[in-house]
Design a protein around this motif. Sequence first.
Motif, PDB file in Angstrom:
ATOM      1  N   CYS A  43       0.825  -1.212   0.000  1.00 52.46           N
ATOM      2  CA  CYS A  43       0.000   0.000   0.000  1.00 52.46           C
ATOM      3  C   CYS A  43       0.860   1.264   0.000  1.00 52.46           C
ATOM      4  O   CYS A  43       0.697   2.143   0.858  1.00 52.46           O
ATOM      5  N   SER A  44       1.766   1.346  -0.958  1.00 56.11           N
ATOM      6  CA  SER A  44       2.599   2.545  -1.095  1.00 56.11           C
ATOM      7  C   SER A  44       1.733   3.730  -1.516  1.00 56.11           C
ATOM      8  O   SER A  44       0.779   3.573  -2.278  1.00 56.11           O
ATOM      9  N   SER A  45       2.090   4.920  -1.030  1.00 52.02           N
ATOM     10  CA  SER A  45       1.335   6.121  -1.385  1.00 52.02           C
ATOM     11  C   SER A  45       1.854   6.774  -2.667  1.00 52.02           C
ATOM     12  O   SER A  45       1.269   7.738  -3.165  1.00 52.02           O
ATOM     13  N   ASP A  46       2.951   6.255  -3.222  1.00 53.87           N
ATOM     14  CA  ASP A  46       3.457   6.776  -4.493  1.00 53.87           C
ATOM     15  C   ASP A  46       2.965   5.866  -5.629  1.00 53.87           C
ATOM     16  O   ASP A  46       1.999   5.124  -5.459  1.00 53.87           O
ATOM     17  N   ASN A  47       3.619   5.886  -6.759  1.00 54.97           N
ATOM     18  CA  ASN A  47       3.167   5.102  -7.919  1.00 54.97           C
ATOM     19  C   ASN A  47       3.896   3.764  -8.036  1.00 54.97           C
ATOM     20  O   ASN A  47       4.111   3.261  -9.143  1.00 54.97           O
ATOM     21  N   THR A  48       4.248   3.183  -6.906  1.00 51.46           N
ATOM     22  CA  THR A  48       4.966   1.901  -6.926  1.00 51.46           C
ATOM     23  C   THR A  48       4.178   0.823  -7.663  1.00 51.46           C
ATOM     24  O   THR A  48       4.737   0.070  -8.464  1.00 51.46           O
TER      25      THR A  48
END
Length: 316
Positions: A43-48
């Motif tokens: 649940c990364s907050s970037d575009n991972t």
Amino acid sequence: MKISYVIPCYHSSKTLPGVIKEIKVNMQKMQNYEYEIVLVNDCSSDNTFDVIRALCSENTNIIGISLAKNFGQHAALMAGYRNSSGDIVVSLDDDGQTPADEADRLILKLEEGYDVVYAEYENKRHSFFRNIGSRMNSAMTVTMLDKPKDLYISSYFAARRFVIDEIVKYENPYPYVTGLVLRTTKNICNVKVTHRVRVNGQSGYSFRKLVHLWVNGFTSFSVKPLRFASVSGVMTAAAGFVYAVWTIIKKFVYPMAPVGWSSTVAIILILGGMILFVLGMIGEYVGRIYICMNKSPQYVVKEQMNERSSKRTDYE
């Protein structure tokens, strides 16, 4: 034989493609092995996960999994293990600090007959607080989980299939992969590898998270803290009895000796603090039992790419 690379991912959109490239280049030297890569986005907050989607669309041997919320590195590993199918499973980080192009050294060591091989870093490049947290975690595993003192534990390791199959039988929340490995086998060794300087971002492990991981390890896999509390209680009671006897004797020997109000208050505070500490420890265990009984999920998968119907579910 087949190798599964399981990589928990968190805020690694810039480093992950380089890790995948290293794995591909290294596998070209290992012609006798097939391989797959399992990427678990915690649940990364970037575009991972966008990066993972792109990698999965370009490579059918890459499986992408996205968790519904941040469950932590060890829960992400469990999700990856359950979706892996390799005879050997290699766990490594997504930040490029662990050398993916040296995985063959771990695998060759496994072929000597070991069940698990951990990478040992010759020159560790973590921050000061991360190193302190790692030392605390190492001391905890020695004391609470009976880890051999000369065994170095890291997030980069290779394990045989039967070890992974035993690990994934654990379905409760608060997984601690190191504890699961140590309770499965003692046939473990180390291989020295390099440890690189972080080139992008910062570690997802703050000092607080490392302490939480440490507490999670001993409360999930050891009752020694409760035994320590019992022994401490007996020793404190014995010390109190001895002090009471000494106080009576001193009163007979020195009738005019003043009553020690300050020492009485100090003893009350010490005993009160110990009682609260022990109650808190017991409460931590009871709370975890309660959460497990309520079947709190270990992790929740929100989306998956390149799911395989051939993933391993047997326990051979």
